[in-house]
Motif scaffolding. Sequence first.
Motif, PDB file in Angstrom:
ATOM      1  N   PRO A   1       0.837  -1.212   0.000  1.00  0.00           N
ATOM      2  CA  PRO A   1       0.000   0.000   0.000  1.00  0.00           C
ATOM      3  C   PRO A   1       0.869   1.257   0.000  1.00  0.00           C
ATOM      4  CG  PRO A   1      -0.873  -1.606   1.524  1.00  0.00           C
ATOM      5  CD  PRO A   1       0.453  -2.146   1.070  1.00  0.00           C
ATOM      6  N   HIS A   2       0.550   2.195  -0.894  1.00  0.00           N
ATOM      7  CA  HIS A   2       1.378   3.387  -1.049  1.00  0.00           C
ATOM      8  C   HIS A   2       0.570   4.484  -1.721  1.00  0.00           C
ATOM      9  CE1 HIS A   2       1.621   1.334  -4.925  1.00  0.00           C
ATOM     10  NE2 HIS A   2       1.980   2.490  -5.473  1.00  0.00           N
ATOM     11  N   VAL A   3       1.155   5.658  -1.796  1.00  0.00           N
ATOM     12  CA  VAL A   3       0.539   6.784  -2.497  1.00  0.00           C
ATOM     13  C   VAL A   3       1.588   7.413  -3.413  1.00  0.00           C
ATOM     14  CG1 VAL A   3      -1.070   7.272  -0.607  1.00  0.00           C
ATOM     15  CG2 VAL A   3       1.116   8.490  -0.723  1.00  0.00           C
ATOM     16  N   HIS A   4       1.112   8.146  -4.413  1.00  0.00           N
ATOM     17  CA  HIS A   4       1.983   8.927  -5.291  1.00  0.00           C
ATOM     18  C   HIS A   4       1.583  10.394  -5.178  1.00  0.00           C
ATOM     19  CE1 HIS A   4       3.745   5.519  -7.543  1.00  0.00           C
ATOM     20  NE2 HIS A   4       2.559   4.956  -7.417  1.00  0.00           N
ATOM     21  N   ASP A   5       2.573  11.271  -5.246  1.00  0.00           N
ATOM     22  CA  ASP A   5       2.269  12.697  -5.306  1.00  0.00           C
ATOM     23  C   ASP A   5       1.680  13.071  -6.673  1.00  0.00           C
ATOM     24  OD1 ASP A   5       3.233  13.098  -2.742  1.00  0.00           O
ATOM     25  OD2 ASP A   5       5.269  13.537  -3.438  1.00  0.00           O
TER      26      ASP A   5
ATOM     27  N   GLY B   1      -2.052  11.362  -4.105  1.00  0.00           N
ATOM     28  CA  GLY B   1      -2.288  11.116  -2.690  1.00  0.00           C
ATOM     29  C   GLY B   1      -3.289  10.023  -2.388  1.00  0.00           C
ATOM     30  N   GLU B   2      -3.751   9.292  -3.386  1.00  0.00           N
ATOM     31  CA  GLU B   2      -4.766   8.255  -3.164  1.00  0.00           C
ATOM     32  C   GLU B   2      -4.091   6.911  -2.874  1.00  0.00           C
ATOM     33  OE1 GLU B   2      -8.978   7.171  -5.111  1.00  0.00           O
ATOM     34  OE2 GLU B   2      -7.341   7.320  -6.554  1.00  0.00           O
ATOM     35  N   PRO B   3      -4.312   6.319  -1.686  1.00  0.00           N
ATOM     36  CA  PRO B   3      -3.663   5.044  -1.342  1.00  0.00           C
ATOM     37  C   PRO B   3      -4.164   3.908  -2.244  1.00  0.00           C
ATOM     38  CG  PRO B   3      -4.513   6.152   0.622  1.00  0.00           C
ATOM     39  CD  PRO B   3      -5.106   6.854  -0.563  1.00  0.00           C
ATOM     40  N   HIS B   4      -3.231   3.021  -2.624  1.00  0.00           N
ATOM     41  CA  HIS B   4      -3.597   1.851  -3.409  1.00  0.00           C
ATOM     42  C   HIS B   4      -2.490   0.822  -3.289  1.00  0.00           C
ATOM     43  CE1 HIS B   4      -1.315   4.532  -6.072  1.00  0.00           C
ATOM     44  NE2 HIS B   4      -0.904   3.457  -6.703  1.00  0.00           N
ATOM     45  N   ALA B   5      -2.796  -0.404  -3.667  1.00  0.00           N
ATOM     46  CA  ALA B   5      -1.833  -1.501  -3.656  1.00  0.00           C
ATOM     47  C   ALA B   5      -2.124  -2.386  -4.856  1.00  0.00           C
ATOM     48  CB  ALA B   5      -1.939  -2.303  -2.359  1.00  0.00           C
ATOM     49  N   GLY B   6      -1.125  -3.188  -5.258  1.00  0.00           N
ATOM     50  CA  GLY B   6      -1.316  -4.059  -6.410  1.00  0.00           C
ATOM     51  C   GLY B   6      -0.409  -5.262  -6.345  1.00  0.00           C
TER      52      GLY B   6
END
Length: 277
Positions: A35-39, A73-78
């Motif tokens: 799980p992470h976010v990108h600017d 800024g939206e958290p997601h994982a894959g």
Amino acid sequence: MPPAPAANRCDLWADSGLPGVLLMHADFTSQDFAPHVHDELVIAVTEEGGAEFDSRGIHDLAEAGTTLVFNPGEPHAGRMGRSARWRYRAFYLDDRALARLAADLEVPAALLPGFCSNKLRDPAITRALQALHEATGRDASLLARQSGLLLALAELYRRYGSAPPRLPQAGAERSGVGRAAAYLQAHYAEPVGLDALAAAAGMSAFHLTRCFKKQHGLPPHAYLTQLRLRQARRLLARGQGLAETAAAVGFYDQSALSRHFKKVYGVTPGQYARAVA
């Protein structure tokens, strides 16, 4: 023994003609994104295979032909999940790129909407994004890359933005379009950018692109290609070599001249040169 799985491959690059944009082409046989976010705004097109992803409390699949969009800024994982392969192309657009997009669309940057859904099933959008991504690694003109990104993102926001921006309608705008055409005719051998063309027209980049196509039947980058090919025919008829002709009319190299020439005329530049010699 079964063959060993292919090694993961991931290429990341920037296109100097697209400030604020990073591009990635990944081909994974094993990958697990925590799980992470990108600017940045992330747009990813799955070409082959697929993956599982989690976002907004939803678990879903990214199959071939689908586009994923994650707001800054939206958290997601894959993860790979049940697929043996996951090949995709991604765009990462930072604040500079988004501010430029807002200006080109004549929308205040603060009003540029987000996206309500992470997964988009839209073949037209997916094809446009994939073609644009591939073009950044080939010999597409600067004008083609810049206008392609602008039009693809405008359509993406128009169809799926949380509050789609009101985009200007294409009108006649003959004087502005005429100035743009004259600019292309005078500078066809140069790496013409969308900003310079819009400034010459006195119009926003998006409005110019749509009005130009309405008036001329071709978008500006295709019109530029026609100008280059027309001059290339003149030079070839005078006996100038292929490489020298390509450089003189503004193509990236001889292969770019050949690709565009055959696509338009059905024969190679060499065939044409021999026929008119």
